[in-house]
Enzyme design. Structure first.
Site, mmCIF file in Angstrom:
data_model
loop_
_atom_site.group_PDB
_atom_site.id
_atom_site.type_symbol
_atom_site.label_atom_id
_atom_site.label_comp_id
_atom_site.label_asym_id
_atom_site.label_seq_id
_atom_site.Cartn_x
_atom_site.Cartn_y
_atom_site.Cartn_z
ATOM 1 C CE LYS A 1 -3.927 1.991 2.579
ATOM 2 N NZ LYS A 1 -4.799 1.837 3.769
ATOM 3 C CB SER B 1 -8.353 0.931 5.723
ATOM 4 O OG SER B 1 -9.045 2.147 5.694
ATOM 5 C CB SER C 1 -8.101 3.695 2.793
ATOM 6 O OG SER C 1 -7.251 3.085 3.751
#
Lengths: 95, 488
Positions: free
Chosen positions: B81, B180, B156
């Site tokens: 990420k 997330s 997210s």
């Protein structure tokens, strides 16, 4: 809970976030609606309840007073938008 | 290996690598080919580090040829990420303000994966600064859900989840502040684990809400999840909130038998706004757990659940407003230059550097922390946080785990909730309480509705990752939802 334009501008100043006129209007409306929904918190009886800052029981984590290597100045400065010599370059703070 | 979407899992790839039926270079090439093929549709990756990945793969192949007892992650491609620092590789947080930021060091988790011989394919798209539930808040581009490209992958960590589902990577790392990792895992039919607060070092993770943030794996199955946790868990002196507890071998707990385990079903997670198909699928999945020997109590209650969303959206933005104060245009990141005035420069840097949701949260947090409002909002939220934690503590005196849906709905349409922040916030209603209490929780594939994935969340006591992995594994062995792959 209604957040006026003036309050929004005051918070923006505290947060140092520039806002357009349209953003001020939109945030005044959106933040008011969000806070109105969160007013349910005020109904919870929290008398005698201590606050939680984080969820594990670690406290006062200390490290040994020992010198360990850190990033060299040149690396720390690689992403600086403006630099001069070994320094970050900033605008006048005192007029 | 072909460029199709079917990838081996970590443990399958490990067997193939060990027996020399496959090389890391071949596996890495297959992922890079798949990235080329799928990215024009999915848009999950911010940066592809193909050259560096192939070099790592070559090095891994040498390691694999040298010895037999290598790390199970050696030679296996991973996606990170884009809020975890990668030395020399752009780390944007999907924000304009960090668009050109190149970290001079690796996050601890990245360092650990590199030391294990992993192959880093690149960086995954996300909601800007991890603030969002759909990856639509990325300032760079929107990611599509591989199961239906007109829908969101969740957020997210949407890029991480979508890339695993699309077969662009074998696994990925994500971060979870209010759901997330778990919510996008649920939306994309992959496994996603948020470890206990303190279990994994956050050193080098761009801070959003420091009392809630935690890093974890997104994988194709539960065994892989345990393998990745083995690699990233543990104390790190560079993160003073990481705990000095010993880390077990998380693969040891995986068994298909749940006899003796007591599982509670909190009824508050099955009301108001839940999609009927999601409720039905989770109830069926819970029956399955009962069939595997778990004792289920359907009458469990967490009465303060209804306050969790408000608590979270006061505490997380408050912490964010403090953490994001560092973006002043002086040390790194975007800097507004067309002025000589220091304050104007700072305000304009933040005005142009941050997107709408980030500004909204900085404003909300600054308000909640400001003089005159601190007690009524921030302190109040922290006290209700205590009540929510206590409620979980009490339940965990009686139960080994709790089971809920991961999200009240299946993936929604791109654009459906962007005009209404509150509607978007509600998408995390089942995952947020877990972060508030600092608990570990996993989302695993548990069914489909109209071809869209449904995730089941299993919540455990602090540091009981083994228990929730065990339950997840037993369920996975008895079902084949995790084997379903999207048709891209």
């Amino acid at each position: 809970m209604k957040l006026s334009r003036e309050e929004v501008l005051h918070i923006a100043l505290l947060a140092r976030v520039g806002l357009t006129e349209a953003e001020v209007d939109r945030l005044s409306e959106e933040l008011s609606k969000i806070l109105e929904n969160f007013e349910i918190l005020q109904k919870v009886d929290t008398s005698g309840v201590p606050p939680t800052a984080q969820s594990i029981d670690l406290q006062n984590v200390l490290s040994d007073d020992k010198i360990t290597p850190s990033l060299p100045q040149s690396k720390v400065l690689t992403n600086a938008p403006q630099k001069e010599g070994n320094f970050f370059k900033v605008r006048h703070v005192l007029e | 290996m072909t460029a199709s979407g079917n990838r081996p899992t970590i443990h399958e790839a490990n067997q193939l690598l060990k027996s020399r039926k496959l090389s890391s270079v071949e596996l890495t090439r297959a992922c890079l080919e798949r990235i080329k093929e799928a990215e024009p549709k999915v848009h999950a990756l911010v940066t592809v580090t193909d050259q560096a990945a192939l070099k790592q793969a070559e090095a891994a192949d040498k390691l694999l040829a040298q010895k037999d007892n290598h790390n199970p992650l050696t030679g296996i491609p991973v996606l990170i990420k884009d809020n975890m620092c990668t030395k020399g590789v752009r780390t944007t947080c999907s924000s304009k303000i960090l668009e050109n930021f190149i970290p001079p060091y690796d996050a601890t988790v990245v360092e650990k994966l590199n030391n294990a011989g992993a192959v880093v394919l690149g960086k995954a798209n996300m909601d800007e600064f991890a603030m969002g539930s759909s990856t639509e808040n990325s300032a760079l581009f929107t990611t599509g859900n591989p199961w239906d490209l007109s829908r969101v992958p969740g957020g997210s960590s949407g890029g991480s989840a979508a890339a695993v589902a699309a077969g662009e990577t074998i696994y990925a790392l994500g971060s979870d502040t209010g759901g997330s990792i778990r919510q996008p895992a649920g939306f994309c039919n992959v496994v996603g684990l948020k470890p206990t607060y303190g279990r994994v070092s956050r050193y080098g993770l761009v801070a959003f809400a420091s009392s809630l943030d935690q890093i974890g794996p997104l994988t194709q199955d539960v065994t892989d999840c345990a393998l990745v946790l083995n690699a990233i868990a543990g104390y790190d002196p560079r993160d003073s909130t990481s705990v000095p507890h010993p880390t077990p071998d998380y693969t040891r707990c995986l068994s298909a038998e749940l006899k003796g385990l007591k599982i509670g079903i909190p009824k508050e997670y099955f009301v108001a706004g839940i999609q009927p198909e999601v409720e039905a699928a989770i109830r069926t999945a819970i029956d399955k757990l009962a069939g595997l020997g778990a004792r289920i109590d359907w009458e469990v209650s967490l009465p303060h659940t209804s306050y969790a969303l408000a608590v979270y959206y006061i505490i997380a933005p408050s912490e964010a407003s403090a953490n994001l104060a560092r973006y002043d245009g002086v040390k790194y990141g975007f800097s507004y230059k067309e002025t000589d005035n220091m304050w104007t420069a700072m305000e304009k840097t933040r005005q142009h550097g941050f997107g709408a949701e980030v500004k909204r949260r900085i404003m909300l947090g600054t308000y909640a922390l400001s003089a005159g409002y601190y007690d009524a909002w921030y302190l109040k939220a922290q006290k209700v946080r205590t009540l929510i934690r206590r409620e979980f503590d009490r339940l965990f005196e009686k139960f080994d785990a709790l089971v809920t849906p991961t999200s009240p709905t299946t993936p929604f349409k791109i654009g459906e909730k962007t005009d209404d922040p509150l509607q978007m916030y509600l998408s995390d209603v089942c995952t947020i309480p877990v972060n508030i209490a600092g608990l570990p929780a996993i989302s695993i594939p548990a069914g489909f509705a109209d071809g869209l994935p449904i995730g089941m969340q299993i919540i455990g006591k602090p540091f009981s990752e083994e228990t929730i992995l065990k339950i997840a594994y037993a369920y996975e062995q008895a079902t084949d939802w995790h084997k379903h792959k999207p048709n891209l």
